[in-house]
Design an enzyme around this catalytic site. Structure first.
Site, PDB file in Angstrom:
ATOM      1  N   HIS A 161       0.835  -1.224   0.000  1.00 30.37           N
ATOM      2  CA  HIS A 161       0.000   0.000   0.000  1.00 30.37           C
ATOM      3  C   HIS A 161       0.864   1.267   0.000  1.00 30.37           C
ATOM      4  O   HIS A 161       0.421   2.311   0.461  1.00 30.37           O
ATOM      5  CB  HIS A 161      -0.953   0.045   1.206  1.00 30.37           C
ATOM      6  CG  HIS A 161      -1.647  -1.246   1.491  1.00 30.37           C
ATOM      7  ND1 HIS A 161      -2.899  -1.554   0.999  1.00 30.37           N
ATOM      8  CD2 HIS A 161      -1.254  -2.321   2.199  1.00 30.37           C
ATOM      9  CE1 HIS A 161      -3.250  -2.764   1.406  1.00 30.37           C
ATOM     10  NE2 HIS A 161      -2.266  -3.265   2.138  1.00 30.37           N
ATOM     11  N   SER A 282      14.668  22.185 -15.474  1.00 26.48           N
ATOM     12  CA  SER A 282      13.491  23.022 -15.678  1.00 26.48           C
ATOM     13  C   SER A 282      13.948  24.364 -16.213  1.00 26.48           C
ATOM     14  O   SER A 282      15.012  24.867 -15.844  1.00 26.48           O
ATOM     15  CB  SER A 282      12.754  23.202 -14.353  1.00 26.48           C
ATOM     16  OG  SER A 282      11.975  24.382 -14.401  1.00 26.48           O
ATOM     17  N   LYS A 288      15.784  22.085 -10.245  1.00 21.88           N
ATOM     18  CA  LYS A 288      15.097  20.857 -10.641  1.00 21.88           C
ATOM     19  C   LYS A 288      15.937  19.922 -11.502  1.00 21.88           C
ATOM     20  O   LYS A 288      16.716  20.343 -12.336  1.00 21.88           O
ATOM     21  CB  LYS A 288      13.840  21.213 -11.445  1.00 21.88           C
ATOM     22  CG  LYS A 288      12.807  21.954 -10.620  1.00 21.88           C
ATOM     23  CD  LYS A 288      11.821  21.016  -9.980  1.00 21.88           C
ATOM     24  CE  LYS A 288      10.807  20.588 -11.006  1.00 21.88           C
ATOM     25  NZ  LYS A 288       9.763  19.777 -10.383  1.00 21.88           N
ATOM     26  N   GLU A 295       9.154   9.088 -16.589  1.00 19.00           N
ATOM     27  CA  GLU A 295       7.754   9.494 -16.776  1.00 19.00           C
ATOM     28  C   GLU A 295       7.237   9.096 -18.155  1.00 19.00           C
ATOM     29  O   GLU A 295       6.097   8.658 -18.310  1.00 19.00           O
ATOM     30  CB  GLU A 295       7.620  11.006 -16.581  1.00 19.00           C
ATOM     31  CG  GLU A 295       7.908  11.445 -15.161  1.00 19.00           C
ATOM     32  CD  GLU A 295       8.048  12.951 -15.069  1.00 19.00           C
ATOM     33  OE1 GLU A 295       7.061  13.603 -14.690  1.00 19.00           O
ATOM     34  OE2 GLU A 295       9.121  13.482 -15.389  1.00 19.00           O
TER      35      GLU A 295
END
Ligand code: ARG
Length: 463
Positions: A161, A282, A288, A295
């Site tokens: 979980h 970024s 970043k 992704e």
């Protein structure tokens, strides 16, 4: 309405050429040119067989076979002019062959139809992709094995979980994916074995009255045998569906792993650092470093699974034998295969380059009462408590630690005894995460020895 647009392949029955829109919807050359090498290999095998069977002359077969090599080099050299009016790769190649060698070109299509031709080409293409997928999967497994070997005894939290469950080892987690990708490779191998039968010679649907040798063409093209039923041979695309199903499952595995890499590389987890080579920055936030490759891999399953569904829909209501619907079998498979190979390569690169943060993994492993199960097991072993009672006693100690804001090993012996008077100092030996993982010696368990055994087995298997 003119001869100019009239199709030379079947012009005999037609008084007029097709409408431009008809031509646009009908043509597949825009994409099936990807089958050119397979198409030419199939035609060369067919021509050789026709000559061996005395159906065409050796001279014509030689001219055809050599002419086809010329066409192949023209296509590969980028000097081939594809024509939409000629619809597909089969007719483009044949028409060019006619220009190159003249009259004998017209004999190539004896005892053959585009129906068995396209089924053969496509099988050959999908077969290559199944092989390529296996190669990509093995490379990824090898990258995972290196990670597993380096960190066979590094502890990290195991989750259920996405809540801390029990400590596991980094190597164990890596090896879980080695198993999954191993089954994926097995699915491609299974699909390949089933698809490796040759449709060529089924002709349009019923076979042919010419004395062809289907075993010879099957063998020449590396198939195990000819397909046994000519209607089936030209009608089914289950081989492509099996490839897409295997690709979908692989993509699902890749997507899960990608999701873990996204989570693990976040500032909140810091379990891994992805290399600069597989990250992006970024344009506005200088701090970043984004896990874009992960992704994108996570998202790519949409295209692959979509292809699987799309082809299933194309096929599901078709009466036997060939229908033009089946021309819609290719683009989706091409895209799914390209997407899969790219995702596999990107994942392999990320895994090869990534650095596990051993200290963060270990700190996280110890938090969240991850050794509560070890405590309960100790109560069963040392004090003879039934597991359900041990679970209850441990639960009350977790509640106490939570209230105090500390971890289980930080509770005093007196506090331990308040939950059960029989508890002794010995309990602390099972509360450390290293002891916890080392104790999980059951076959396939997370103990470093077990992980090393898994690594050794796979190393031997993959060579
Ligand atoms: N371009 C066609 C396809 O991809 C080739 C087979 C055409 N057969 C036919 N009977 N029209 O399916």
């Amino acid at each position: 309405m003119t001869d100019r647009t009239q199709n030379t392949m079947w012009g005999g029955r037609f008084a007029a050429g097709p409408d431009a829109i008809m031509e646009a919807i009908n043509a597949s050359i825009g994409f099936d040119r990807r089958l050119h090498a397979q198409d030419i290999a199939g035609s060369r095998a067919h021509a050789a067989m026709l000559a061996a069977q005395g159906i065409i002359s050796d001279k014509d077969a030689t001219a055809i076979r050599e002419g086809l090599l010329t066409v192949l080099s023209e296509i590969e050299g980028g000097n081939f002019v594809f024509s939409t009016a000629l619809e597909d790769i089969h007719m483009n190649v044949e028409a060019r062959l006619k220009e190159v060698i003249g009259e004998p070109a017209g004999r190539l299509h004896t005892a053959r139809s585009r129906n068995d031709q396209v089924a053969t080409d496509f099988r050959l293409w999908v077969r290559d992709q199944a092989d390529a997928a296996i190669v990509g999967l093995v490379a990824l497994q090898k990258a995972l094995l290196r990670q597993a070997e380096a960190g066979a005894d590094w502890v990290m939290p195991g989750f259920t979980h996405l809540q801390t469950a029990q400590p596991v080892t980094w190597g164990h987690h890596m090896m879980a994916y080695v198993e999954m990708f191993g089954r994926d490779a097995g699915r491609f191998a299974d699909a390949r074995a089933r698809m490796n039968e040759c449709p060529l010679g089924a002709a349009a649907l019923a076979g042919t009255s010419f004395p062809i040798d289907r075993h010879a063409t099957a063998e020449a093209l590396g198939f195990d045998r000819p397909m046994a039923n000519s209607l089936d041979a030209v009608s089914d695309r289950d081989f492509a569906l099996e490839f897409l199903a295997a690709a979908s499952i692989t993509a699902m595995h890749l997507s899960r792993f990608a999701e873990e890499l996204v989570i693990w590389s976040s500032a909140q987890f810091r379990f891994v650092a992805l290399s600069d080579r597989f990250s992006t920055g970024s344009s506005i936030m200088p701090q970043k470093k984004n896990p874009d490759a992960a992704e994108l891999i996570r998202a790519k399953i949409g295209r692959i699974m979509g292809a699987n569904v799309a082809l299933m829909m194309v096929m599901k209501g078709l009466p036997l034998a060939y229908s033009k619907d089946m021309q819609e079998d290719k683009e989706q498979v091409f895209d799914a295969a390209d997407t899969l190979m790219l995702a596999l390569a990107a994942m392999e690169g990320m895994v090869r380059d990534m650095t596990a943060n051993r200290a963060s993994l270990e700190a996280a492993a110890a938090s969240g009462f991850s050794t509560a199960t070890d405590l309960a097991d100790w109560l069963v072993r040392a004090l003879g408590l039934p597991f359900r009672d041990a679970h209850h006693v441990t639960g009350s100690l977790v509640a106490l630690a939570e209230k105090k804001g500390c971890d289980l090993p930080e509770l005093s012996l007196d506090e331990m005894k308040s939950a059960h008077p029989g508890i002794t100092q010995e309990v602390y030996s099972v509360l450390g995460v290293h002891n916890s993982v080392a104790s999980r010696q059951s076959y396939g368990g997370t103990a470093p020895d077990q992980v090393r055994a898994q690594v050794a087995r796979w190393k031997e298997r993959l060579g």
